[in-house]
Design an enzyme around this catalytic site. Structure first.
Site, PDB file in Angstrom:
ATOM      1  N   SER A 214      -2.883   7.050  -6.996  1.00 23.16           N
ATOM      2  CA  SER A 214      -3.526   6.838  -5.704  1.00 23.16           C
ATOM      3  C   SER A 214      -4.856   7.555  -5.546  1.00 23.16           C
ATOM      4  CB  SER A 214      -2.577   7.277  -4.578  1.00 23.16           C
ATOM      5  OG  SER A 214      -2.251   8.652  -4.705  1.00 23.16           O
ATOM      6  N   HIS A 242       1.342   2.207  -4.103  1.00 18.53           N
ATOM      7  CA  HIS A 242      -0.007   1.652  -3.980  1.00 18.53           C
ATOM      8  C   HIS A 242      -0.160   0.350  -4.781  1.00 18.53           C
ATOM      9  CE1 HIS A 242      -1.824   4.937  -1.676  1.00 18.53           C
ATOM     10  NE2 HIS A 242      -0.964   5.706  -2.317  1.00 18.53           N
ATOM     11  N   LYS A 273       2.951   1.394   3.772  1.00 21.30           N
ATOM     12  CA  LYS A 273       1.581   1.035   3.391  1.00 21.30           C
ATOM     13  C   LYS A 273       1.398  -0.481   3.585  1.00 21.30           C
ATOM     14  CE  LYS A 273       0.720   5.016   0.457  1.00 21.30           C
ATOM     15  NZ  LYS A 273       1.851   5.833   0.891  1.00 21.30           N
TER      16      LYS A 273
END
Length: 427
Positions: A214, A242, A273
């Site tokens: 990340s 991610h 996310k």
């Protein structure tokens, strides 16, 4: 003598015994004062080192355009993990509202006592389907999922082989287990092979890596990792926080993008996310492992169930991605637009082909000052410095969302050029 007066006289010695002595009290205050001085000194060290992490206050919902306390007008947001723009998607929001109305605010308990509802089981089934794995278990966060996995799976006769730049939650999770620990150099397959050879006496070995790192936006070499794991009889784990939702043709993650979905054994990821942006994490993998985690994983056993509104939002986000890959595919073009324009302007952008676009600056104070100046120009970005990234590798981490328009991206690039010239980063 009145009874009340007698009681008062008789109780006086007891009160004196129970009351802390002046000396003891002074010692307590002295310890507190000493601790306060120590803490204030440490905080001042952080401030003077330029690594102070302030928290800006957002006064609107999350999205590509936000309102920030202390700033005027519309602010472009380029620092959120809202990769698909689903945190404020109308259908996702509505699903959360409906779940709140039907199921309430929360379960007031951990799952094995009285805290599992049908919506939790439905979300787990959909996540297992999405990742094409046997089963799934939900956690309060992916940090908890990482904290709860390794001590259950690995014992003192086993070994874990971890990339040196893995996420802090992976590092902490590994510290909790009793397995022998091997750390290989970042994305160095030769060093990984060396560690696999050194750990051959172990009963069970697990290679552990972020799918996408990340801080830098670079992707693990999963094909090579899987080749080595199969050669030396190890299992493979990836953290996909991610990547889930937007990497790969259908947004399944780096394992899909790199063609190794059937060779990666365990996946941990997040709902906080791309999948709605609220909270929550999960593990998907073999059903016996998931069953064992339900019995022994401490963060699962001792944390409340995910709140129904969070489950409702995440479920709808997953349903949208199961139905279409259109949103996932839109992120790529916008990412390359930003990367190409910034590179042409003279900036150094770490990673490749990922919406995490770290603008490398080196100096922590410079990163902080540039981020502040960017906000004055209406672009919200954050400087990253030690201990979040290594010393001397400070950067502004830009994150592209499917919700950004080309005009949003161009405006951000123009602000970077103006700020970069002010600070001598570009000419």
């Amino acid at each position: 003598m009145p009874l009340r007066t007698a009681v008062r006289y008789l109780s006086a010695p007891i009160r004196d015994i129970l009351r802390p002595s002046t000396t003891t009290s002074n010692r307590g205050y002295s310890a507190i004062a000493e601790a306060r001085l120590m803490l204030e000194h440490e905080l001042e060290t952080i401030r003077t080192g330029g690594t102070w992490k302030g928290e800006r206050i957002i006064t609107s919902k999350q999205g590509p355009h936000i309102n920030v306390d202390g700033s005027r007008g519309d602010i472009l947001n380029f620092c959120a993990n809202n990769y698909l723009g689903l945190s404020s998607h109308p259908q996702v929001v509505e699903a959360g509202i409906e779940a709140l109305k039907k199921y309430g605010a929360g379960l007031s308990s951990v799952r094995f006592i009285c805290g599992t509802q049908d919506i939790h089981k439905d979300l787990e089934q959909k996540l297992a389907q999405f990742h094409e794995r046997e089963d799934c278990i939900l956690y309060a966060s992916c940090f908890d999922a990482n904290a709860g996995l390794f001590e259950v799976l690995l014992g003192p006769d086993d070994a874990v082989l971890s990339d040196e730049l893995n996420h802090a939650s992976i590092i902490d999770g590994i510290r909790l287990c009793r397995a022998k620990r091997f750390r290989y150099k970042h994305m160095d397959l030769n060093d990984l092979e060396t560690q696999l050879k050194e750990s051959q006496s172990s009963r069970l070995r697990l290679v552990v890596t972020d799918g996408v790192f990340s801080m830098d936006g670079d992707m693990a070499q999963l094909k090579g990792i899987c080749d080595l794991a199969e050669q030396y009889g190890a299992m493979v784990f990836i953290d996909e926080c991610h990547a889930t939702g937007f990497m790969g043709p259908r947004g399944r993650g780096t394992d899909e993008l790199l063609g190794v979905m059937d060779r990666v054994h365990i996946v941990n990821s997040t709902l906080g996310k791309a999948l709605g942006g609220a909270a929550g994490g999960y593990t998907v993998g073999p059903k016996p492992l998931i069953d064992l985690l339900r019995q022994r994983s401490r963060p699962y056993l001792f944390s409340n169930s995910l709140p129904p509104p969070v489950v409702g939002c995440a479920t709808r986000a997953v349903e949208l991605l199961l139905a279409s890959n259109e949103i996932a595919q839109s992120v790529g073009d916008k990412t390359m637009r930003f990367r190409n324009k910034m590179t042409d302007a003279g900036f150094t952008i770490s990673g490749s082909d990922h919406p995490i676009c770290p603008v490398m600056l080196g100096d922590a104070r410079l990163a902080s000052l540039m981020a502040d100046d960017m906000l004055k120009l209406g672009v919200y970005v954050i400087g990253f410095s030690y201990p979040v990234v290594p010393k001397g590798k400070a950067r502004i981490r830009v994150q592209i969302s499917a919700a950004h328009t080309d005009q949003d991206i161009d405006r951000a690039v123009d602000a970077f050029i103006q700020t970069g010239r002010k600070h001598g980063v570009v000419s």
